[in-house]
Design a protein around this motif. Structure first.
Motif, PDB file in Angstrom:
ATOM      1  N   ALA A   1       0.664  -1.343  -0.145  1.00 22.98           N
ATOM      2  CA  ALA A   1      -0.109  -0.333   0.361  1.00 22.98           C
ATOM      3  C   ALA A   1       0.568   1.639  -0.013  1.00 22.98           C
ATOM      4  O   ALA A   1       0.268   2.246  -0.668  1.00 22.98           O
ATOM      5  CB  ALA A   1      -0.918   0.182   1.181  1.00 22.98           C
ATOM      6  N   PHE A   2       2.166   1.037   0.905  1.00 22.96           N
ATOM      7  CA  PHE A   2       2.662   3.258   0.810  1.00 22.96           C
ATOM      8  C   PHE A   2       3.958   2.802   0.253  1.00 22.96           C
ATOM      9  O   PHE A   2       4.465   3.909  -0.148  1.00 22.96           O
ATOM     10  CB  PHE A   2       3.658   2.941   2.531  1.00 22.96           C
ATOM     11  CG  PHE A   2       1.803   2.329   3.433  1.00 22.96           C
ATOM     12  CD1 PHE A   2       2.174   1.997   4.318  1.00 22.96           C
ATOM     13  CD2 PHE A   2       0.810   2.886   3.118  1.00 22.96           C
ATOM     14  CE1 PHE A   2       0.933   1.815   5.855  1.00 22.96           C
ATOM     15  CE2 PHE A   2      -0.064   3.069   4.234  1.00 22.96           C
ATOM     16  CZ  PHE A   2      -0.054   2.050   4.939  1.00 22.96           C
TER      17      PHE A   2
ATOM     18  N   THR B   1      -2.497   7.057   7.375  1.00 21.97           N
ATOM     19  CA  THR B   1      -3.462   6.814   7.482  1.00 21.97           C
ATOM     20  C   THR B   1      -4.525   7.424   6.458  1.00 21.97           C
ATOM     21  O   THR B   1      -5.448   6.608   5.954  1.00 21.97           O
ATOM     22  CB  THR B   1      -3.949   7.656   8.807  1.00 21.97           C
ATOM     23  OG1 THR B   1      -3.249   6.939  10.180  1.00 21.97           O
ATOM     24  CG2 THR B   1      -4.840   7.410   9.093  1.00 21.97           C
ATOM     25  N   VAL B   2      -4.111   8.643   5.780  1.00 24.80           N
ATOM     26  CA  VAL B   2      -5.082   9.375   5.386  1.00 24.80           C
ATOM     27  C   VAL B   2      -4.489   8.387   3.688  1.00 24.80           C
ATOM     28  O   VAL B   2      -5.916   8.124   2.852  1.00 24.80           O
ATOM     29  CB  VAL B   2      -4.364  10.573   4.911  1.00 24.80           C
ATOM     30  CG1 VAL B   2      -5.341  11.053   3.183  1.00 24.80           C
ATOM     31  CG2 VAL B   2      -4.527  11.789   5.932  1.00 24.80           C
TER      32      VAL B   2
ATOM     33  N   GLN C   1      -3.945   4.902   3.446  1.00 25.93           N
ATOM     34  CA  GLN C   1      -4.777   3.591   3.358  1.00 25.93           C
ATOM     35  C   GLN C   1      -7.001   4.610   3.636  1.00 25.93           C
ATOM     36  O   GLN C   1      -7.262   2.802   3.654  1.00 25.93           O
ATOM     37  CB  GLN C   1      -4.972   3.203   4.425  1.00 25.93           C
ATOM     38  CG  GLN C   1      -5.014   2.849   6.450  1.00 25.93           C
ATOM     39  CD  GLN C   1      -3.754   2.604   7.019  1.00 25.93           C
ATOM     40  OE1 GLN C   1      -3.295   2.003   6.843  1.00 25.93           O
ATOM     41  NE2 GLN C   1      -5.239   2.875   8.023  1.00 25.93           N
ATOM     42  N   ASN C   2      -6.818   5.336   3.560  1.00 28.02           N
ATOM     43  CA  ASN C   2      -8.350   5.734   3.753  1.00 28.02           C
ATOM     44  C   ASN C   2      -8.833   6.591   2.413  1.00 28.02           C
ATOM     45  O   ASN C   2      -9.595   7.310   2.597  1.00 28.02           O
ATOM     46  CB  ASN C   2      -8.669   6.274   5.110  1.00 28.02           C
ATOM     47  CG  ASN C   2      -8.882   5.049   6.239  1.00 28.02           C
ATOM     48  OD1 ASN C   2      -9.105   4.118   6.137  1.00 28.02           O
ATOM     49  ND2 ASN C   2      -7.938   5.926   7.068  1.00 28.02           N
ATOM     50  N   THR C   3      -7.905   6.743   1.624  1.00 20.06           N
ATOM     51  CA  THR C   3      -8.178   7.390   0.397  1.00 20.06           C
ATOM     52  C   THR C   3      -8.045   6.663  -1.052  1.00 20.06           C
ATOM     53  O   THR C   3      -9.087   6.140  -2.007  1.00 20.06           O
ATOM     54  CB  THR C   3      -7.418   8.854   0.199  1.00 20.06           C
ATOM     55  OG1 THR C   3      -6.236   8.387   0.496  1.00 20.06           O
ATOM     56  CG2 THR C   3      -7.928   9.370   1.190  1.00 20.06           C
ATOM     57  N   ILE C   4      -7.273   6.356  -1.367  1.00 23.27           N
ATOM     58  CA  ILE C   4      -6.813   5.302  -2.494  1.00 23.27           C
ATOM     59  C   ILE C   4      -6.159   3.975  -2.449  1.00 23.27           C
ATOM     60  O   ILE C   4      -6.368   3.235  -2.802  1.00 23.27           O
ATOM     61  CB  ILE C   4      -6.130   6.063  -3.272  1.00 23.27           C
ATOM     62  CG1 ILE C   4      -4.174   6.460  -3.415  1.00 23.27           C
ATOM     63  CG2 ILE C   4      -6.670   7.597  -3.856  1.00 23.27           C
ATOM     64  CD1 ILE C   4      -3.086   6.603  -3.779  1.00 23.27           C
ATOM     65  N   TYR C   5      -4.984   4.062  -0.978  1.00 23.95           N
ATOM     66  CA  TYR C   5      -5.013   2.395  -0.574  1.00 23.95           C
ATOM     67  C   TYR C   5      -3.475   1.778  -1.287  1.00 23.95           C
ATOM     68  O   TYR C   5      -2.790   2.121  -0.376  1.00 23.95           O
ATOM     69  CB  TYR C   5      -5.990   1.368  -0.360  1.00 23.95           C
ATOM     70  CG  TYR C   5      -5.355   0.239   0.143  1.00 23.95           C
ATOM     71  CD1 TYR C   5      -4.430   0.098   1.367  1.00 23.95           C
ATOM     72  CD2 TYR C   5      -6.305  -0.943   0.058  1.00 23.95           C
ATOM     73  CE1 TYR C   5      -4.676  -0.709   1.485  1.00 23.95           C
ATOM     74  CE2 TYR C   5      -6.043  -2.130   0.950  1.00 23.95           C
ATOM     75  CZ  TYR C   5      -4.711  -1.347   1.806  1.00 23.95           C
ATOM     76  OH  TYR C   5      -4.349  -3.231   2.397  1.00 23.95           O
ATOM     77  N   HIS C   6      -3.680   2.232  -2.446  1.00 26.27           N
ATOM     78  CA  HIS C   6      -2.567   1.465  -3.182  1.00 26.27           C
ATOM     79  C   HIS C   6      -2.365   2.450  -4.207  1.00 26.27           C
ATOM     80  O   HIS C   6      -3.472   2.751  -4.725  1.00 26.27           O
ATOM     81  CB  HIS C   6      -3.179   0.506  -4.069  1.00 26.27           C
ATOM     82  CG  HIS C   6      -2.921  -1.084  -2.899  1.00 26.27           C
ATOM     83  ND1 HIS C   6      -4.708  -1.652  -2.470  1.00 26.27           N
ATOM     84  CD2 HIS C   6      -2.368  -1.827  -2.403  1.00 26.27           C
ATOM     85  CE1 HIS C   6      -3.945  -2.379  -1.575  1.00 26.27           C
ATOM     86  NE2 HIS C   6      -2.745  -2.451  -1.781  1.00 26.27           N
ATOM     87  N   CYS C   7      -0.845   2.596  -4.740  1.00 24.24           N
ATOM     88  CA  CYS C   7      -1.026   3.254  -6.216  1.00 24.24           C
ATOM     89  C   CYS C   7      -0.430   2.461  -7.189  1.00 24.24           C
ATOM     90  O   CYS C   7      -0.145   1.197  -6.578  1.00 24.24           O
ATOM     91  CB  CYS C   7       0.360   4.339  -5.526  1.00 24.24           C
ATOM     92  SG  CYS C   7       0.122   5.814  -4.843  1.00 24.24           S
TER      93      CYS C   7
END
Lengths: 452, 441
Positions: B83-84, B288-289, B291-297
């Motif tokens: 995710a990150f 945190t933002v 993972q609650n917006t797009i989660y993965h690129c």
């Protein structure tokens, strides 16, 4: 404060360096005082934990057969990969495209969905391309949900719905799917329903939207016409919006039909329908999704888009458009991926049901989607060794199963809110969009488990 | 049975109207988009488009090959990654920038990959700016800073880069545009949460000097403020100027987010891969933002960028490095444009960095003050529209980069993008020649 030493990359002696002032070199303390102001914004309070981060880490061990995260390990269709490959060589496709969606892609999406809505869809005003369906959910919620609003969420729910609603300052209102008793026959996702009176009781003047997910993750339920009509009637009566997450729209099995609530009378004008390239073409890593709806709603999602990521990646959008054109032209053909994938998955579904039954579990046969949930308490596994007894049963079970049986899954209570975790804590979710060798490996584990 | 759909657009008398308010309040005042307007105009007329900031030449071969490799190797790159950030990318960003910033950077704790630098900016604002927080924005600013502040419930506080007067006959320079230290200090209050810095600056092209950065740094520390440093043009610096990252100054790493862009670094704006670097105490909130917006690129773009950085790491500082070659080539384009624009009476301000230069149109404002447009429309907007319609050149009015109250004051500049192929610059020359000919009585 910083992690263990990383080997610093040493430069060639002919390289030029920028002059760097390091606080270490000057001997100043790296954190003179713990700042009081460097605090997070209130909107993310309590939203920092995430089930996926925890469980994908657990399943990352290559010796574990991973039936957890919804990630295909089958190859996407060849023509999809080929399209993307050719596109990278085209110059203009390496630069910015239209913010609300690459022209050829929104055109393809409009053409595809017009077949279902039986009305023209304006590609520029009624479609928005986002970073996965996840991005569409975010844009919808940020664009249309305000502080103080209530949003109805059906449990179990894809886990991001609750934090996204909370991040918008709104209050989630939960209603569980409840199962009818099943005597003698196979337990099906269609046995799980909403009680119409209970559902009606959740609506009030503060209700801004209901989030619908059909086919449903994790149960695999495909909502029937009658069930959707109940929801539509309430939306109209209470003047609420419907955010319809239909990422698994093509994955429905024999005897079932996916219906779009936006096609019901009075619903187009109050519904955002969300789709996913990742789930449609087995390319979850492309992270492209879309919202379809009336301009008076889509325009607010577009405002969010222009203030968040502005535009999505160009080459992927062009490749997706071209892949869509191939399948749009042959929608009645069994070779069309929208037809062939569910056929392929139905076989895998049946195999997985069989395996779970062999294990002594009672799986719920899904009518759609690519997950199966099963009550694992029947196995009566010895979880006494697992630490953190405050965790729900299914969390402990999955950790135990991953560690001791080298098989991973996802605990279904992760798809519930805090108060109702107990209702689903005996259930575990298995993903079956996996290649045969993965399912073979799962079969081996299950045979060994049952001592066969 | 065919379902007959009656749609609101088809029947105005059935127009959808919710009894409660439809859109969220966080969208108030941020729905306007200047790019859509000018982009549309540029596509409607036969123009040489020097408006929007993207190269019209391809990314370097090694970057294209990196993308090809990402598409043709492991088919699992078609699926979700971490995710990150895709691990090989976060790893190389950590090592590459660790060296530049003089920091040990942990790929998991100090790096977040985002959908373009735009996505990093949004994530930072949402993570750290709360209702009522003040955010200091240096004007003129990349236009998204203000709406992003507003969407997070913050209050933008503007401080203006002001040009000192130039000698007659001499061209103005972006380095001439400066912040008044006293004025800047006066903008900090107990409510100031963050300051957003952009160096090299869009649209002026200023590269903040060490002294200027030290001033900003000392105020941030004094007032305990977070610095969001938008450094997307960090490689686009000219005339021997050096880009300095404020995070590398003493006491700044722990309170700075440094934002970068693969699009600008590798001339591949369409890949939409960006990143934020910073201390874990700040980055955890961005995560945190995220993972609650797009989660993965998207995975493959990240793989291509990782591979491209590998190339640059090998060639760093050498003539073969793209980060050396690109500014050398673009400097020539810049110089070409500066020479050409003057032929019609436009007065370019020489930029030390970025993709852009601004040109003073005061003489035009004096000579033709009444160009068509709305009553209250700033002059530069009317000028750009006139130039698109009549002179076949598209640019961007600089007043869009100013806060609303200051637009009338700074309505005499137009922004041109010079990161364009020789053929585009020649086409520009042809248009300018025609314009020049029309000037002769």
């Amino acid at each position: 404060m910083f992690s263990a030493q990383r080997r610093l990359w040493s430069l060639n002696s002919t390289a030029k360096f920028l002059t760097i002032n390091s606080s270490k070199i000057l001997g100043l303390p790296t954190s003179a005082k713990m700042s009081l102001k460097i605090t997070n914004a209130k909107r993310i309070e309590g939203l920092d934990s995430n089930v996926w981060i925890e469980f994908t880490k657990l399943a990352a061990d290559p010796s574990v057969v991973n039936l957890g995260q919804g990630l295909p390990d089958i190859s996407p269709p060849i023509y999809v990969k080929e399209k993307l490959s050719k596109i990278a060589a085209i110059d203009s496709l390496n630069q910015y495209t239209r913010g609300f969606g690459h022209p050829s892609l929104v055109k393809a999406l409009a053409c595809l969905y017009e077949k279902f809505y039986q009305n023209q869809i304006n590609p520029n005003k009624e479609i928005l391309v986002t970073v996965g369906a996840y991005g569409s959910l975010f844009n919808s919620i940020q664009g249309l949900i305000d502080e103080g609003d209530e949003v109805i969420i059906i449990m179990p729910f894809y886990d991001c719905y609750e934090p996204m609603v909370r991040m918008a300052g709104a209050t989630p209102v939960f209603i569980p799917l409840r199962s009818k008793p099943v005597n003698g026959k196979k337990w099906s996702s269609s046995d799980w329903t909403l009680d119409p009176q209970e559902l009606a009781s959740k609506f009030n003047s503060k209700t801004k939207a209901i989030i619908l997910n059909t086919p449903h993750n994790p149960i695999g339920k495909v909502y029937t016409k009658e069930e959707l009509q109940v929801i539509a009637d309430l939306c109209i009566k209470y003047d609420t919006l419907c955010i319809s997450d239909e990422v698994y729209e093509w994955l429905v099995y024999t005897g079932n039909k996916h219906l779009k609530i936006a096609t019901f009378p009075g619903m187009w004008e109050r519904t955002i329908t969300i789709g996913s390239a990742g789930k449609t073409f087995s390319v979850t890593g492309w992270k492209l999704g879309w919202s379809v709806g009336p301009h008076h709603l889509i325009k607010h999602l577009q405002t969010v888009q222009q203030n968040t990521i502005y535009t999505c990646a160009t080459p992927l959008q062009e490749a997706l458009a071209q892949a869509f054109w191939i399948d749009i032209k042959r929608m009645d053909d069994p070779e069309c991926y929208f037809n062939s994938l569910p056929k392929e998955l139905e076989v895998k579904r049946d195999r997985m049901i069989h395996l779970l039954e062999n294990l002594g579990l009672k799986p719920i046969v899904p009518d759609g989607g690519y997950f199966i949930i099963a009550d694992v308490s029947l196995l009566d596994a010895d979880l006494s060794g697992m630490k953190d007894s405050n965790e729900p049963y299914d969390y402990k079970f999955v950790k135990w199963m991953t560690k001791n049986k080298k098989l991973s899954a996802i605990p279904v209570s992760a798809f519930c809110n805090t108060e109702t975790k107990l209702q689903f804590e005996k259930f575990v979710r298995f993903c079956f969009i996996k290649k045969d060798s993965t399912l073979d490996a799962a079969e081996e584990i299950i045979k060994a488990w049952t001592g066969q | 049975m065919m379902r007959l759909e009656i749609r609101a657009e088809a029947c105005p008398y059935l127009k959808f109207a919710m009894s409660k308010r439809l859109q969220a309040r966080r969208l108030d005042g941020i729905d306007h988009n200047p790019w859509v307007e000018f982009g549309k105009m540029a596509s409607e007329y036969d123009v040489v488009n020097l408006g929007q900031g993207f190269p019209d030449f391809p990314p370097p071969d090694f970057a294209i090959q990196a993308f090809q490799l990402a598409l043709n190797s492991d088919f699992m790159l078609n699926q979700y990654t971490k995710a990150f950030g895709y691990p090989p990318l976060t790893k190389i960003l950590a090592s590459f920038f660790g060296k530049l910033l003089g920091q040990e950077i942990d790929p998991l704790k100090n790096v977040l990959v985002t959908v373009g630098a735009y996505g990093a900016l949004f994530t930072a604002f949402q993570a750290l700016v709360d209702e009522g927080d003040e955010v200091i924005i240096v004007e003129p600013f990349f236009d998204c800073y203000e709406p992003m502040t507003l969407m997070a419930g913050g209050r933008p506080v503007f401080v203006t880069l002001k040009p000192s007067p130039t000698q007659d006959g001499e061209l103005d320079s972006a380095s001439n545009w400066q912040l008044d230290p006293t004025e800047l200090a006066s903008k900090f209050t107990s409510r100031t949460k963050a300051l957003i810095l952009n160096t090299p600056n869009n649209p002026v092209g200023k590269v903040f000097s060490k002294a200027e950065l030290e001033l900003v740094a000392s105020l941030c520390q004094q007032h305990d403020v977070i610095c969001i440093s938008d450094e997307v043009y960090q490689w686009l610096v000219y005339d021997g100027h050096q880009h300095i990252s404020i995070a590398s100054l003493p006491g700044m790493w722990e309170r700075t987010l440094t934002i970068g862009s693969a699009g600008k670094s590798f001339s591949a704006t369409g890949w939409k891969v960006g990143w934020a670097l910073g201390p874990d105490s700040l980055m955890k909130h961005l995560r945190t933002v995220h993972q609650n917006t797009i989660y993965h690129c998207p995975t493959q773009g990240q793989a291509a960028v990782a591979q491209s950085f590998q190339h640059e790491q090998l060639h760093f500082g050498q003539p073969s490095s793209y980060f050396v070659q690109l500014p050398q080539a673009v400097q020539r384009y810049r110089d070409h444009m500066i020479r050409s624009l003057q032929s019609v009476g436009l007065k370019p301000v020489v930029p030390q960095g970025s993709y852009f230069l601004i040109a003073d149109i005061s003489d035009f404002k004096t000579q033709m003050p009444d160009l068509p447009g709305d009553a209250d429309e700033p002059y530069d907007r009317r000028f750009v529209k006139w130039m698109i319609r009549n002179k076949g050149l598209a640019a961007i009015p600089v007043s869009v980069f100013y806060s609303t109250p200051h637009r009338k004051q700074f309505d005499h500049y137009v922004r041109f993008c010079f990161v364009k192929d020789e053929s585009t610059l020649q086409a520009m020359d042809e248009k300018l020649q025609k314009w020049k000919d029309e000037l002769r009585p």
